[in-house]
Scaffold this motif. Structure first.
Motif, mmCIF file in Angstrom:
data_model
loop_
_atom_site.group_PDB
_atom_site.id
_atom_site.type_symbol
_atom_site.label_atom_id
_atom_site.label_comp_id
_atom_site.label_asym_id
_atom_site.label_seq_id
_atom_site.Cartn_x
_atom_site.Cartn_y
_atom_site.Cartn_z
ATOM 1 N N UNK A 1 60.782 -57.253 33.754
ATOM 2 C CA UNK A 1 59.578 -56.567 34.217
ATOM 3 C C UNK A 1 58.898 -57.385 35.310
ATOM 4 N N UNK A 2 58.314 -56.693 36.295
ATOM 5 C CA UNK A 2 57.563 -57.343 37.354
ATOM 6 C C UNK A 2 56.236 -56.609 37.523
ATOM 7 N N UNK A 3 55.167 -57.148 36.927
ATOM 8 C CA UNK A 3 53.847 -56.506 37.042
ATOM 9 C C UNK A 3 53.346 -56.501 38.488
ATOM 10 N N UNK A 4 52.377 -55.670 38.761
ATOM 11 C CA UNK A 4 51.901 -55.461 40.131
ATOM 12 C C UNK A 4 51.297 -56.705 40.764
ATOM 13 N N UNK A 5 50.687 -57.553 39.993
ATOM 14 C CA UNK A 5 50.007 -58.712 40.579
ATOM 15 C C UNK A 5 50.865 -59.973 40.558
ATOM 16 N N UNK A 6 52.142 -59.840 40.336
ATOM 17 C CA UNK A 6 53.035 -60.995 40.242
ATOM 18 C C UNK A 6 54.119 -60.920 41.303
#
Length: 122
Positions: free
Chosen positions: A69-74
């Motif tokens: 997973x790659x969250x929006x703020x990372x």
């Protein structure tokens, strides 16, 4: 907020050794030996498969990586391996501006539930 994944631009400089620098980062060594994957769309991307390969032939794989997973703020730093560095060096030695390297990213969006695929020429 649909995810759209892309890599940061890299500046390559040939001195006594090959020097790489991600343009949005400081001179930290770990950043300058990695492809920086960013989530540009603001959404969450899941099940991300990254494949770096040569000559439009996905069987000539230089490196692969799976990210859950790659969250929006990372962002994610994918270390550049020796084979990829060698391709950069060969391109510079042959006075080239475009490598024979490609990066393919496949990922799922939380919203659309569809797999997206993007291929970049390095």
């Amino acid at each position: 907020f649909i995810p759209f994944l892309a890599f940061d631009q890299i500046i390559i400089e040939q001195t006594d050794r090959l020097k790489l620098k991600n343009i949005t980062e400081s001179d930290a060594d770990y950043v300058n030996t990695a492809f920086k994957l960013q989530n540009l769309g603001g959404g969450t991307a899941k099940n991300i498969d990254i494949k770096v390969y040569l000559d439009e032939d996905e069987n000539k794989v230089l490196q692969e990586k799976h990210i859950n997973i790659l969250p929006s703020n990372k962002f994610y730093l994918m270390p550049i391996n020796k084979k990829a560095f060698e391709e950069f060096e060969d391109t510079i030695k042959n006075n080239g501006y475009t490598t024979n390297m490609y990066i393919n990213i496949k990922y799922f969006s939380q919203i659309s539930k569809k797999q997206n695929s993007i291929t970049y020429r390095v």
